[in-house]
Design a protein around this motif. Structure first.
Motif, PDB file in Angstrom:
ATOM      1  N   THR A 196      45.612  39.382  53.707  1.00 26.07           N
ATOM      2  CA  THR A 196      45.377  38.469  52.723  1.00 26.07           C
ATOM      3  C   THR A 196      44.765  39.156  51.825  1.00 26.07           C
ATOM      4  N   ILE A 197      45.081  39.152  50.360  1.00 28.22           N
ATOM      5  CA  ILE A 197      44.489  39.370  49.160  1.00 28.22           C
ATOM      6  C   ILE A 197      43.795  38.073  48.613  1.00 28.22           C
ATOM      7  N   GLN A 198      42.577  38.307  48.120  1.00 24.95           N
ATOM      8  CA  GLN A 198      41.952  36.957  47.580  1.00 24.95           C
ATOM      9  C   GLN A 198      42.597  36.544  46.391  1.00 24.95           C
ATOM     10  N   ASN A 199      42.625  37.435  45.359  1.00 23.13           N
ATOM     11  CA  ASN A 199      43.718  36.956  44.355  1.00 23.13           C
ATOM     12  C   ASN A 199      43.469  35.681  43.604  1.00 23.13           C
ATOM     13  N   ASP A 200      41.922  35.195  43.649  1.00 27.47           N
ATOM     14  CA  ASP A 200      41.872  33.976  43.169  1.00 27.47           C
ATOM     15  C   ASP A 200      40.993  34.126  41.850  1.00 27.47           C
ATOM     16  N   VAL A 201      41.488  34.323  40.817  1.00 31.67           N
ATOM     17  CA  VAL A 201      40.978  34.684  39.471  1.00 31.67           C
ATOM     18  C   VAL A 201      40.137  33.309  38.890  1.00 31.67           C
ATOM     19  N   LEU A 202      40.758  32.105  38.916  1.00 31.88           N
ATOM     20  CA  LEU A 202      39.992  30.946  38.468  1.00 31.88           C
ATOM     21  C   LEU A 202      38.582  30.936  38.996  1.00 31.88           C
ATOM     22  N   LYS A 203      38.347  31.015  40.293  1.00 29.07           N
ATOM     23  CA  LYS A 203      36.834  31.040  40.591  1.00 29.07           C
ATOM     24  C   LYS A 203      36.115  32.042  40.054  1.00 29.07           C
ATOM     25  N   GLU A 204      36.709  33.183  39.786  1.00 30.44           N
ATOM     26  CA  GLU A 204      35.901  34.292  39.086  1.00 30.44           C
ATOM     27  C   GLU A 204      35.291  33.624  37.835  1.00 30.44           C
ATOM     28  N   TYR A 205      36.089  33.086  36.874  1.00 27.40           N
ATOM     29  CA  TYR A 205      35.630  32.483  35.836  1.00 27.40           C
ATOM     30  C   TYR A 205      34.522  31.275  35.958  1.00 27.40           C
ATOM     31  N   ILE A 206      34.513  30.726  37.434  1.00 26.33           N
ATOM     32  CA  ILE A 206      33.601  29.625  37.734  1.00 26.33           C
ATOM     33  C   ILE A 206      32.390  30.228  38.126  1.00 26.33           C
ATOM     34  N   ALA A 207      32.529  31.275  38.932  1.00 27.37           N
ATOM     35  CA  ALA A 207      31.306  31.565  39.997  1.00 27.37           C
ATOM     36  C   ALA A 207      30.820  32.983  39.891  1.00 27.37           C
ATOM     37  N   ARG A 208      31.898  33.895  39.878  1.00 23.82           N
ATOM     38  CA  ARG A 208      31.556  35.331  40.131  1.00 23.82           C
ATOM     39  C   ARG A 208      31.493  36.219  38.960  1.00 23.82           C
ATOM     40  N   ASN A 209      32.465  36.002  37.925  1.00 25.08           N
ATOM     41  CA  ASN A 209      32.477  36.664  36.762  1.00 25.08           C
ATOM     42  C   ASN A 209      32.980  38.014  36.960  1.00 25.08           C
ATOM     43  N   THR A 210      33.849  38.375  38.077  1.00 29.30           N
ATOM     44  CA  THR A 210      34.478  39.757  38.100  1.00 29.30           C
ATOM     45  C   THR A 210      35.678  39.412  37.500  1.00 29.30           C
ATOM     46  N   TYR A 211      35.716  39.460  36.134  1.00 30.24           N
ATOM     47  CA  TYR A 211      37.351  39.110  35.704  1.00 30.24           C
ATOM     48  C   TYR A 211      37.609  40.378  34.853  1.00 30.24           C
ATOM     49  N   ILE A 212      38.822  40.588  34.507  1.00 26.56           N
ATOM     50  CA  ILE A 212      39.197  41.459  33.525  1.00 26.56           C
ATOM     51  C   ILE A 212      39.863  40.824  32.427  1.00 26.56           C
ATOM     52  N   TYR A 213      41.260  40.143  32.802  1.00 30.63           N
ATOM     53  CA  TYR A 213      41.887  39.656  31.591  1.00 30.63           C
ATOM     54  C   TYR A 213      41.512  38.337  31.405  1.00 30.63           C
ATOM     55  N   PRO A 215      42.563  34.291  30.933  1.00 29.57           N
ATOM     56  CA  PRO A 215      43.064  33.362  31.933  1.00 29.57           C
ATOM     57  C   PRO A 215      44.746  33.244  31.992  1.00 29.57           C
ATOM     58  N   GLU A 216      45.161  33.604  30.841  1.00 29.87           N
ATOM     59  CA  GLU A 216      46.809  33.366  30.938  1.00 29.87           C
ATOM     60  C   GLU A 216      47.437  34.440  31.545  1.00 29.87           C
ATOM     61  N   PRO A 217      47.167  35.790  31.035  1.00 29.36           N
ATOM     62  CA  PRO A 217      47.643  37.018  31.762  1.00 29.36           C
ATOM     63  C   PRO A 217      47.442  37.036  33.099  1.00 29.36           C
ATOM     64  N   SER A 218      45.979  36.658  33.439  1.00 27.38           N
ATOM     65  CA  SER A 218      45.790  36.763  34.952  1.00 27.38           C
ATOM     66  C   SER A 218      46.360  35.698  35.941  1.00 27.38           C
ATOM     67  N   MET A 219      46.730  34.487  35.250  1.00 23.78           N
ATOM     68  CA  MET A 219      47.661  33.434  36.140  1.00 23.78           C
ATOM     69  C   MET A 219      48.957  34.179  36.081  1.00 23.78           C
ATOM     70  N   TYR A 267      47.393  26.674  40.622  1.00 31.18           N
ATOM     71  CA  TYR A 267      48.481  27.978  40.977  1.00 31.18           C
ATOM     72  C   TYR A 267      49.741  27.432  41.276  1.00 31.18           C
ATOM     73  N   VAL A 268      49.977  26.372  42.029  1.00 27.84           N
ATOM     74  CA  VAL A 268      51.160  26.125  42.405  1.00 27.84           C
ATOM     75  C   VAL A 268      52.099  25.641  41.099  1.00 27.84           C
ATOM     76  N   GLU A 269      51.295  24.874  40.455  1.00 25.00           N
ATOM     77  CA  GLU A 269      51.941  24.378  39.094  1.00 25.00           C
ATOM     78  C   GLU A 269      52.364  25.637  38.227  1.00 25.00           C
ATOM     79  N   ARG A 270      51.578  26.580  38.108  1.00 21.17           N
ATOM     80  CA  ARG A 270      52.114  27.769  37.540  1.00 21.17           C
ATOM     81  C   ARG A 270      53.317  28.485  38.014  1.00 21.17           C
ATOM     82  N   ALA A 271      53.277  28.619  39.338  1.00 24.07           N
ATOM     83  CA  ALA A 271      54.511  29.348  40.202  1.00 24.07           C
ATOM     84  C   ALA A 271      56.014  28.623  39.856  1.00 24.07           C
TER      85      ALA A 271
END
Length: 558
Positions: A196-213, A215-219, A267-271
């Motif tokens: 498994t990869i965690q790969n959950d970037v939305l929660k980075e903006y919510i709680a952890r802040n280890t984002y790079i890009y 939201p749109e390119p991240s999704m 994530y499901v909607e975007r896919a």
């Protein structure tokens, strides 16, 4: 489930019991507290629960059987009677060599899955020699600068014999590519790769802040991974939609599953918008929750989450295959509950939290080391944490029957209450335009911060007891045996990286990175190009920078 006449008799008997038996006792002796509540959310706990509290429960619709919809009682028909949960101990020890040593130790001690912790520079897409990495190399996990480091981590460990979870988000595509590349070099069929990869970037903006890009390119990166893995690595879980960090940031149990499932909806909607069929990728989705001290609240939370996801996938997305509706999840015991004071108490906390996860039907479990409030866990505390799971599996009896708390009037009532509250939160997220909009506006973060503030106020006021911290205190020196990463070790990692850059084919690296930039700009799936780049020994930072060139960087509040 109950006859109305019988319910009326129970209500009458309860009133009589309150007036004649319980009432006089309370009047004479009182109770420990004026009001009892669940651990989070202030949900009042009644003195007793009866069939009247679950009068509307429909067994077939609300519970069913394990392995059948709505999966309240478990996603598999045999659960732990067929196979125990994966005992996946989280580890990452500074350098690749140390991490390989720790992984081998865990396998020898009976761990059935590996879980990689990465240092902060790796999580942010920086190499160990970058100025942004100064002082952080190897501190919170293993430093991965290139495929060479990954090859060292898995030296002597065949990837077709282990399942590996990687707690990585913004650069998840890069680390997954390295894992695939190691498998290719080992001669392992890509279909045999599990993890498994965690790969959950939305929660980075919510709680952890280890984002790079942004939201749109991240999704976009996430949906590229969904598509690539459905075709190339079908047995690898492409995302671990994480409530753990939301809960650790201070949320209630209901907020944890509501915001996590709302992330999943996004994530499901975007896919689907990207042209993917829900039943092609949904079976590879997985979730990640925390387990806290209030055992019955946690069990009810896990059961509610399973039932909710089955409903969401069927009613929102018309999913047809049962695997698309199954909420499979990993659990980690709650790091924020561990205390530096009286750290032996943490062994007890972790044991109860692990019990809650197993009673709630988790698919895999990490138990924290007692010393994680101070540092990376020592080998001894890791062994104790793993033994906690093994004792639970083989000595407690908790794994012998499925969903053993089903039918408890309290647990069923609490499951219903948490589900109703969580769905109400999801409705509000929908009204705010969906999870990405709710996150970008700061509303989600504000909801969690309000709860965290109130909880801390209760602790400081003594209204909430934390054993060894604000009550039952003793004077003692903190535990001294802690793991540390030295400056010499950090320098060795930088030297290793420099040697790699001297030996590799720079022209091949540059060509691969140029191809990656072109794919980012054209909208083509980036994963094949990232795999090619890491096989050329482009570094984590170089691959991340190639995508930064096209996508830019996210700046909070800007």
């Amino acid at each position: 489930m109950f006859d109305e006449e019988e319910l009326a008799e129970i209500r009458e008997a309860k009133e009589s019991w309150e007036a004649e038996t319980r009432g006089p006792t309370v009047d004479r002796f009182g109770e420990r507290k004026e009001t009892f509540t669940t651990d989070t959310g202030g949900r009042e706990v009644d003195p007793i629960y009866t069939p009247d509290d679950v009068a509307d429960l429909d067994y077939d619709e609300d519970l069913g059987f394990p392995g059948e919809e709505p999966f309240t009682r478990g996603v598999y028909s045999t659960m732990y009677r067929g196979r125990l949960w994966t005992m996946r101990q989280y580890a990452g020890m500074g350098t690749a060599e140390e991490t390989n040593e720790r992984f081998r130790y865990l396998i020898e001690e009976g761990s059935s899955g590996l879980s990689m912790a990465f240092d902060l520079p790796t999580q942010m897409g920086y190499d160990s020699d970058d100025a942004m990495a100064e002082g952080e190399v190897g501190k919170s996990g293993v430093a991965i600068d290139s495929l060479d480091d990954f090859e060292t981590v898995f030296d002597g460990i065949s990837l077709d014999e282990v399942s590996t979870s990687m707690t990585i988000n913004a650069p998840a595509s890069i680390l997954l590519a390295m894992y695939i590349a190691v498998g290719d070099k080992q001669g392992v069929d890509r279909e045999a790769l599990r993890g498994t990869i965690q790969n959950d970037v939305l929660k980075e903006y919510i709680a952890r802040n280890t984002y790079i890009y942004p939201p749109e390119p991240s999704m976009r990166l996430i949906t590229d991974i969904f598509e690539f893995c459905a075709e190339e690595v079908p047995n690898f879980n492409t995302i671990s939609i994480s409530g753990y960090h939301i809960r650790e940031a201070g949320s209630t149990a209901a907020q944890e599953i509501a915001f996590t499932l709302a992330d999943g909806i996004e994530y499901v909607e975007r896919a689907i918008e990207a042209g993917q069929d829900v039943d092609d990728f949904a079976p590879q989705l997985s979730f990640f929750f925390a387990s806290y001290n209030n055992i019955l609240e946690e069990v009810a939370k896990f059961r509610a989450a399973r039932r909710m996801w089955a409903t969401i996938m069927e009613e929102r997305f018309d999913a047809e295959t049962p695997a698309s509706k199954q909420l499979k999840f990993h659990t980690q015991t709650a790091g924020s509950t561990l205390t530096a004071q009286q750290i032996e108490n943490n062994v007890v906390r972790v044991g109860y939290q692990a019990l809650a996860a197993v009673l709630g039907g988790t698919q895999s479990l990490h138990t924290n080391g007692k010393d994680e409030a101070l540092s990376l866990p020592t080998e001894k505390s890791v062994r104790t944490a793993l033994r906690t799971q093994q004792i639970l599996a083989h000595e407690s009896g908790a794994a012998d029957t499925m969903d053993p708390l089903a039918g408890s009037y309290y647990v069923e009532s609490l499951t219903d209450d948490i589900e109703a509250e969580a769905f109400s939160i999801i409705d509000e997220v929908d009204e705010r335009g969906g999870m990405q909009d709710a996150v970008e506006s700061g509303w989600v973060q504000g909801q969690i911060q309000d709860v965290a503030f109130e909880r801390q106020r209760e602790i400081e006021a003594g209204e909430r007891t934390i054993v060894g911290v604000n009550d039952y205190r003793v004077e003692e020196e903190p535990e001294a045996d802690i793991e540390e990463v030295s400056e010499a070790e950090q320098e060795r990692q930088r030297e290793r990286l420099a040697a790699l850059r001297e030996e590799r084919d720079d022209a091949a690296v540059e060509a691969a990175l140029d191809d990656l930039r072109d794919a980012c700009e054209s909208g083509e799936n980036v994963m094949p190009y990232i795999v090619a780049a890491v096989k050329a020994y482009a570094t984590t930072g170089e691959v991340a920078d190639a995508m930064r060139d096209v996508f830019g960087e996210h700046r909070a509040g800007i």
